[in-house]
Design an enzyme around this catalytic site. Structure first.
Site, PDB file in Angstrom:
ATOM      1  N   ARG A 138       0.967  -1.154   0.132  1.00 50.68           N
ATOM      2  CA  ARG A 138       0.126   0.064  -0.099  1.00 50.68           C
ATOM      3  C   ARG A 138       0.903   1.150  -0.158  1.00 50.68           C
ATOM      4  NH1 ARG A 138       0.494   4.105   3.735  1.00 50.68           N
ATOM      5  NH2 ARG A 138       0.855   2.513   5.130  1.00 50.68           N
ATOM      6  N   ASP A 139       1.861   1.240   0.976  1.00 53.62           N
ATOM      7  CA  ASP A 139       2.656   2.497   0.925  1.00 53.62           C
ATOM      8  C   ASP A 139       3.544   2.660  -0.399  1.00 53.62           C
ATOM      9  OD1 ASP A 139       3.789   4.883   1.809  1.00 53.62           O
ATOM     10  OD2 ASP A 139       4.971   3.623   3.571  1.00 53.62           O
ATOM     11  N   HIS A 191       8.485   2.082  11.343  1.00 58.57           N
ATOM     12  CA  HIS A 191       8.181   2.190   9.923  1.00 58.57           C
ATOM     13  C   HIS A 191       9.187   3.597   9.620  1.00 58.57           C
ATOM     14  CE1 HIS A 191       5.310   2.320   6.544  1.00 58.57           C
ATOM     15  NE2 HIS A 191       5.967   3.587   6.497  1.00 58.57           N
ATOM     16  N   HIS A 198      11.695   5.388   6.710  1.00 54.69           N
ATOM     17  CA  HIS A 198      12.168   5.305   5.151  1.00 54.69           C
ATOM     18  C   HIS A 198      13.422   5.780   5.167  1.00 54.69           C
ATOM     19  CE1 HIS A 198       7.755   6.824   4.058  1.00 54.69           C
ATOM     20  NE2 HIS A 198       7.854   5.629   4.382  1.00 54.69           N
ATOM     21  N   CYS A 203       7.553   9.385   1.179  1.00 53.95           N
ATOM     22  CA  CYS A 203       6.784  10.457   1.368  1.00 53.95           C
ATOM     23  C   CYS A 203       7.003  11.539   0.228  1.00 53.95           C
ATOM     24  CB  CYS A 203       7.070  10.912   2.937  1.00 53.95           C
ATOM     25  SG  CYS A 203       5.993  12.443   3.308  1.00 53.95           S
ATOM     26  N   ASN A 242      10.698   3.378   1.040  1.00 52.21           N
ATOM     27  CA  ASN A 242      10.535   2.560   2.342  1.00 52.21           C
ATOM     28  C   ASN A 242      11.806   1.732   2.402  1.00 52.21           C
ATOM     29  OD1 ASN A 242       7.550   2.571   3.311  1.00 52.21           O
ATOM     30  ND2 ASN A 242       7.373   2.438   1.352  1.00 52.21           N
TER      31      ASN A 242
END
Length: 282
Positions: free
Chosen positions: A8-9, A202, A204, A235, A245
């Site tokens: 999803r990300d 989580h 990045h 992001c 990610n």
């Protein structure tokens, strides 16, 4: 040790719409790898995240009979939570609570105070439905807006979430700014202080920094890591295409090098890696 794979990300920022059947085929392949959880979609406004407008349709195409991987869906408000809670197949709901007031408003169109009330409402609904709420503390390692930030502020947010009965909190580095030292500091403080909460990372990161960040988290006691194959995603605020990610394959290599048996099917993992070029080269 838990690995959460986040297609999803990885997908949500891609401007060209990925066909629903392609999304489902990719997630089905990921489900055969043996990840603990798959962050597969989100129930949010299609105007905000057009790529995720077909999450319910994707779910209908998933074959979950031969997998132990659990499903997680992101929501940004109570309405989205109610939509997600209709599906028995979904085990976790995820909500992005930001330590940065600016980012909270950009991300969910709400203040932090309003977002905390939303967390409480969603948590109550999850408990009724037998689901678990994963709360992501976004901008958990700093922010680019000049909003207040400190490890002590992170602790205040964790305490508020603990009071609401939240059992899983994922500290999120939204812009890839976390240093290994800060990662270690945050987890070394939070994990012993709240032993009944499962803390995740989580993060990045640029690919060359993934291993050091994973090791920093592990050394501080973190046993839950989010990632995406090939490090896709990231992001838009970061303004750096290289900060995606955490690359799952690099996390696997690092964790196995530290002696962890992740119980993954490596043949299925290689098939999933092959699919990434087809899914993401849109």
């Amino acid at each position: 040790m838990k690995l959460i794979e986040c297609p999803r990300d990885a997908m949500q920022g891609i401007p060209n719409f990925i066909d629903t059947a392609i999304k489902a085929a990719y997630i089905n392949q990921l489900a055969h790898v043996g990840f603990d959880t798959i962050d597969f979609g989100s129930f949010v406004s299609p105007k905000a995240i057009p790529q995720m407008r077909d999450t319910a349709e994707v779910l209908e195409l998933l074959d979950l009979h031969d997998t132990e991987s659990k499903l997680l869906a992101i929501v940004a408000n109570v309405r989205g939570a109610e939509d997600a809670l209709q599906f028995e197949e979904i085990d976790y709901l995820g909500f992005p609570l930001s330590i940065s007031e600016t980012f909270q408003k950009r991300n969910t169109n709400a203040s932090i105070t309003e977002a905390l009330k939303t967390v409480e409402e969603i948590q109550n609904r999850c408990e009724v439905k037998g689901k678990a709420l994963v709360t992501y503390l976004s901008m958990g390692f700093g922010n680019p807006y000049g909003d207040p930030y400190s490890p002590e502020l992170v602790a205040e947010f964790v305490e508020k979430l603990d009071e609401l009965g939240i059992k899983i909190i994922s500290l999120s580095d939204t812009i890839g700014s976390a240093s290994p030292a800060l990662i270690t500091e945050l987890f070394e403080v939070q994990i012993p202080s709240f032993p009944h909460i499962e803390f995740g990372a989580h993060l990045h990161s640029r690919k060359e920094d993934v291993s050091a960040k994973v090791k920093a988290g592990v050394e501080a006691g973190c046993t839950r890591f989010d990632g995406a194959l090939n490090g896709f995603g990231g992001c838009p605020m970061a303004k750096d295409d290289l900060v995606g990610n955490m690359a799952t394959e690099q996390m696997i290599e690092t964790l196995e090098g530290l002696g962890y048996d992740l119980g993954l099917n490596k043949a299925e993992l290689q098939e999933a890696m092959k699919l990434t070029s087809f899914v993401f080269d849109q």
